[in-house]
Design an enzyme around this catalytic site. Structure first.
Site, PDB file in Angstrom:
ATOM      1  N   ASP A  65      41.192  13.715   3.618  1.00  0.00           N
ATOM      2  CA  ASP A  65      39.732  13.698   3.460  1.00  0.00           C
ATOM      3  C   ASP A  65      39.430  14.997   2.699  1.00  0.00           C
ATOM      4  OD1 ASP A  65      37.203  12.107   4.593  1.00  0.00           O
ATOM      5  OD2 ASP A  65      36.695  14.212   4.761  1.00  0.00           O
TER       6      ASP A  65
ATOM      7  N   LYS B 194      39.358  10.248  13.520  1.00  0.00           N
ATOM      8  CA  LYS B 194      39.178  11.271  12.489  1.00  0.00           C
ATOM      9  C   LYS B 194      39.618  12.609  13.051  1.00  0.00           C
ATOM     10  CE  LYS B 194      37.528  11.614   8.267  1.00  0.00           C
ATOM     11  NZ  LYS B 194      37.455  10.579   7.218  1.00  0.00           N
TER      12      LYS B 194
HETATM   13  P1  NDP Z   1      37.927  16.636  -2.001  1.00  0.00           P
HETATM   14  O1  NDP Z   1      38.229  17.787  -1.140  1.00  0.00           O
HETATM   15  O2  NDP Z   1      38.935  16.118  -2.937  1.00  0.00           O
HETATM   16  O3  NDP Z   1      36.611  16.935  -2.857  1.00  0.00           O
HETATM   17  C1  NDP Z   1      35.409  17.266  -2.238  1.00  0.00           C
HETATM   18  C2  NDP Z   1      34.364  17.523  -3.310  1.00  0.00           C
HETATM   19  O4  NDP Z   1      33.087  17.624  -2.691  1.00  0.00           O
HETATM   20  C3  NDP Z   1      34.587  18.829  -4.048  1.00  0.00           C
HETATM   21  O5  NDP Z   1      34.084  18.725  -5.354  1.00  0.00           O
HETATM   22  C4  NDP Z   1      33.742  19.801  -3.219  1.00  0.00           C
HETATM   23  O6  NDP Z   1      33.311  20.943  -3.940  1.00  0.00           O
HETATM   24  C5  NDP Z   1      32.563  18.935  -2.860  1.00  0.00           C
HETATM   25  N1  NDP Z   1      31.995  19.401  -1.592  1.00  0.00           N
HETATM   26  C6  NDP Z   1      32.601  19.453  -0.383  1.00  0.00           C
HETATM   27  N2  NDP Z   1      31.809  19.975   0.552  1.00  0.00           N
HETATM   28  C7  NDP Z   1      30.663  20.267  -0.089  1.00  0.00           C
HETATM   29  C8  NDP Z   1      29.451  20.833   0.340  1.00  0.00           C
HETATM   30  N3  NDP Z   1      29.265  21.213   1.629  1.00  0.00           N
HETATM   31  N4  NDP Z   1      28.469  20.966  -0.590  1.00  0.00           N
HETATM   32  C9  NDP Z   1      28.659  20.579  -1.871  1.00  0.00           C
HETATM   33  N5  NDP Z   1      29.800  20.046  -2.334  1.00  0.00           N
HETATM   34  C10 NDP Z   1      30.782  19.896  -1.464  1.00  0.00           C
HETATM   35  O7  NDP Z   1      37.429  15.489  -0.990  1.00  0.00           O
HETATM   36  P2  NDP Z   1      37.337  13.918  -1.226  1.00  0.00           P
HETATM   37  O8  NDP Z   1      36.973  13.642  -2.639  1.00  0.00           O
HETATM   38  O9  NDP Z   1      38.526  13.305  -0.638  1.00  0.00           O
HETATM   39  O10 NDP Z   1      36.107  13.540  -0.262  1.00  0.00           O
HETATM   40  C11 NDP Z   1      34.757  13.479  -0.738  1.00  0.00           C
HETATM   41  C12 NDP Z   1      33.932  12.619   0.200  1.00  0.00           C
HETATM   42  O11 NDP Z   1      34.473  11.298   0.243  1.00  0.00           O
HETATM   43  C13 NDP Z   1      33.883  13.075   1.661  1.00  0.00           C
HETATM   44  O12 NDP Z   1      32.617  12.737   2.195  1.00  0.00           O
HETATM   45  C14 NDP Z   1      34.944  12.221   2.329  1.00  0.00           C
HETATM   46  O13 NDP Z   1      34.703  12.069   3.710  1.00  0.00           O
HETATM   47  C15 NDP Z   1      34.728  10.910   1.594  1.00  0.00           C
HETATM   48  N6  NDP Z   1      35.835   9.965   1.620  1.00  0.00           N
HETATM   49  C16 NDP Z   1      37.081  10.327   1.201  1.00  0.00           C
HETATM   50  C17 NDP Z   1      38.108   9.398   1.199  1.00  0.00           C
HETATM   51  C18 NDP Z   1      39.452   9.708   0.653  1.00  0.00           C
HETATM   52  O14 NDP Z   1      40.264   8.782   0.584  1.00  0.00           O
HETATM   53  N7  NDP Z   1      39.745  10.931   0.245  1.00  0.00           N
HETATM   54  C19 NDP Z   1      37.896   8.047   1.715  1.00  0.00           C
HETATM   55  C20 NDP Z   1      36.519   7.741   2.059  1.00  0.00           C
HETATM   56  C21 NDP Z   1      35.555   8.695   2.022  1.00  0.00           C
HETATM   57  P3  NDP Z   1      33.972  22.381  -3.616  1.00  0.00           P
HETATM   58  O15 NDP Z   1      35.345  22.335  -4.203  1.00  0.00           O
HETATM   59  O16 NDP Z   1      33.062  23.341  -4.264  1.00  0.00           O
HETATM   60  O17 NDP Z   1      33.998  22.494  -2.111  1.00  0.00           O
HETATM   61  O1  2IT Z   2      36.758   8.492   5.219  1.00  0.00           O
HETATM   62  C1  2IT Z   2      37.784   7.821   4.989  1.00  0.00           C
HETATM   63  O2  2IT Z   2      37.790   6.596   5.054  1.00  0.00           O
HETATM   64  C2  2IT Z   2      39.011   8.542   4.612  1.00  0.00           C
HETATM   65  N1  2IT Z   2      38.984   9.763   4.496  1.00  0.00           N
HETATM   66  C3  2IT Z   2      40.281   7.793   4.399  1.00  0.00           C
HETATM   67  C4  2IT Z   2      40.959   7.516   5.707  1.00  0.00           C
HETATM   68  C5  2IT Z   2      42.354   6.930   5.615  1.00  0.00           C
HETATM   69  O3  2IT Z   2      42.945   6.776   6.699  1.00  0.00           O
HETATM   70  O4  2IT Z   2      42.850   6.605   4.540  1.00  0.00           O
END
Ligand code: NDP
Ligand code: 2IT
Length: 445
Positions: free
Chosen positions: A166, A126
């Site tokens: 992420d 990561k």
């Molecule tokens: P994005 O940046 O697209 O969206 C993040 C969302 O979460 C936004 O709505 C943001 O709001 C909110 N957020 C972030 N930090 C905070 C905080 N400290 N408090 C409250 N709200 C918060 O990210 P993703 O959707 O890609 O990721 C979301 C989660 O999913 C994370 O935990 C990530 O690790 C996990 N994840 C993502 C994957 C992927 O493929 N993208 C894969 C597996 C897991 P704001 O805009 O106000 O910050």
């Molecule tokens: O938390 C996760 O699994 C991710 N942000 C996706 C990682 C990836 O390599 O697609």
């Protein structure tokens, strides 16, 4: 916790002071692993746990860039290459002001087990930066990404370490990062990053995969109780990549998603979130959730507060770590909650998980429930390696098979270890044994 594991845990915590999230992730995994070590004393003899908790390599670097006014800015970049027993390090990059080593290590540690559960040949890693892309122009984001890659490029490669997105890193950032990697190396090495645009080596379904996969996993849990998403009242936290696609998938299965959030507040939309409008506001305009409410008559926007105050039968936390605590879990249980699928990484505190499990709520931990994103990244790597590109239908079918497989393996492992329905135990043991076996076979490295 098992006394043998307690001693190892104490050493790990003492060796890594001030990294609260990493400690939390380690403790949560260790709590599941006592029974495995009864059956496999060879894992203890080979110090598998001690080695798993020590990243193979940690890189921390300076990222200098200039903002649009010409002012020099300095951020900190990270890449933690945690474990390569099963394949090249694989895991996303997070750009968020809260990023520090403890966050990157918790995410990298979780990624090891998650990636093992997918059944794909990928290790765990990561990275990220404390850079905050919110409010930055495209040009600023590009200069930052170029500077970040100017250091990162020497550490990654399609056989070495394959980053993706992420929080704060989506298609735009992956584009700038890939462009700079290509320029520096003079190689069109598609498999070095995933989450690319479809016309330049990306995979269909990758943008949707994490949210879709979380819902597919949760649907499988619901089926064990003879129900499904049909007719469920769902609350989702976040309104980013994972949240939006979880909302879309849940509604396509007949649920009504009545609320979602961002870090400023939440909306309650009793008719069901309008996904097309949400995508327009968040993905095209890069605006705030408040603007969604402003464009949809009758929808309430709550400034501040917690989206977990909204009653639901299914909760999908898809924002960030430790966003749902014991108090929120107890309130949701009183409101009729039957299932939680973690789209985010570690969004439920340990207190929340205890409340949910005690109340008999189906609970799918992130390392299983949100593995669809990284699994589809591995499918993107397959397509890159074979210089092929698959249809949406074929790729979605592969994703569905993978998620059903993860669900079934977690369920079977929990059953095998005498705790049917405990997906936390099933995911931790299932992921761990696969990595531990590979580490044993590969000798002391
Ligand atoms: P994005 O940046 O697209 O969206 C993040 C969302 O979460 C936004 O709505 C943001 O709001 C909110 N957020 C972030 N930090 C905070 C905080 N400290 N408090 C409250 N709200 C918060 O990210 P993703 O959707 O890609 O990721 C979301 C989660 O999913 C994370 O935990 C990530 O690790 C996990 N994840 C993502 C994957 C992927 O493929 N993208 C894969 C597996 C897991 P704001 O805009 O106000 O910050
Ligand atoms: O938390 C996760 O699994 C991710 N942000 C996706 C990682 C990836 O390599 O697609």
């Amino acid at each position: 916790m098992d006394a043998r594991l307690e001693a190892i845990r104490d050493t790990v915590l003492a060796r890594n002071p001030g990294e609260a999230e990493f400690h939390q992730a380690v403790v949560e995994v260790f709590e599941s692993l006592g029974p495995v070590h009864d059956r496999h004393p060879e894992f203890l003899e080979a110090a598998i746990l001690e080695r798993l908790c020590e990243p193979e390599r940690q890189i921390i670097f300076r990222v200098p860039w200039t903002d649009d006014s010409g002012r020099v800015r300095i951020n900190r970049g990270f890449r933690v290459e945690f474990n390569s027993a099963l394949g090249p390090y694989k895991g996303g990059l997070r750009f968020h002001p809260s990023v520090y080593l403890g966050i990157v290590k918790f995410l990298g540690f979780e990624q090891i087990f998650k990636n093992a559960l997918t059944g794909m040949p990928i290790g765990g890693g990561k990275g990220g930066s404390d850079f905050d892309p919110r409010g930055r122009s495209d040009a600023e984001v590009m200069r930052f990404c170029q500077s970040f890659m100017t250091e990162l490029y020497r550490h990654i490669g399609e056989y070495t370490d394959v980053p993706a997105g992420d929080i704060g890193v989506g298609g735009r950032e992956i584009g700038y990062l890939f462009g700079q990697y290509k320029r520096i190396t003079n190689r069109y090495e598609s498999g070095v990053l995933t989450g690319k645009g479809v016309s330049w080596g990306g995979s269909l379904v990758r943008p949707e995969a994490t949210g879709f996969g979380t819902v597919i996993f949760t649907e499988q849990m619901l089926r064990t109780r003879g129900t499904s998403f049909e007719g469920q009242r769902v609350v989702v936290s976040g309104s980013g990549n994972v949240a939006i696609n979880a909302i879309a998938k849940a509604q396509s299965l007949g649920a009504t998603v009545v609320a979602c959030s961002d870090s400023s507040g939440y909306v309650v939309d009793e008719a069901g979130i309008d996904v097309a409008l949400l995508r327009e506001v968040k993905e095209v305009q890069r605006a705030r959730l408040k603007d969604y409410a402003g464009r949809r008559p009758g929808v309430a926007y709550v400034d501040g507060g917690s989206v977990w105050d909204v009653d639901a039968s299914v909760a999908l936390p898809c924002a960030t770590q430790n966003e749902l605590d014991g108090g929120a879990a107890a309130r949701l249980v009183r409101g009729g909650l039957v299932a939680v699928g973690e789209g985010a990484n570690m969004p439920c505190t340990r207190g929340a998980v205890a409340v949910l499990q005690e109340a008999g709520v189906l609970f799918g931990p992130g390392k299983a429930a949100n593995a669809g994103g990284v699994a589809t990244s591995a499918l993107e790597m397959q397509q890159n390696a074979s210089r092929d590109s698959w249809s949406f239908e074929h790729t979605e079918e592969r994703l569905t098979d993978i998620m059903v497989g993860i669900h079934d393996r977690c369920a079977a492992t929990a059953e095998e270890y005498g705790e049917p329905g405990n997906y936390v135990l099933g995911a931790n043991i299932g992921g761990f044994v696969k990595v531990a076996d590979a580490m044993l076979a590969q000798g002391l490295i």
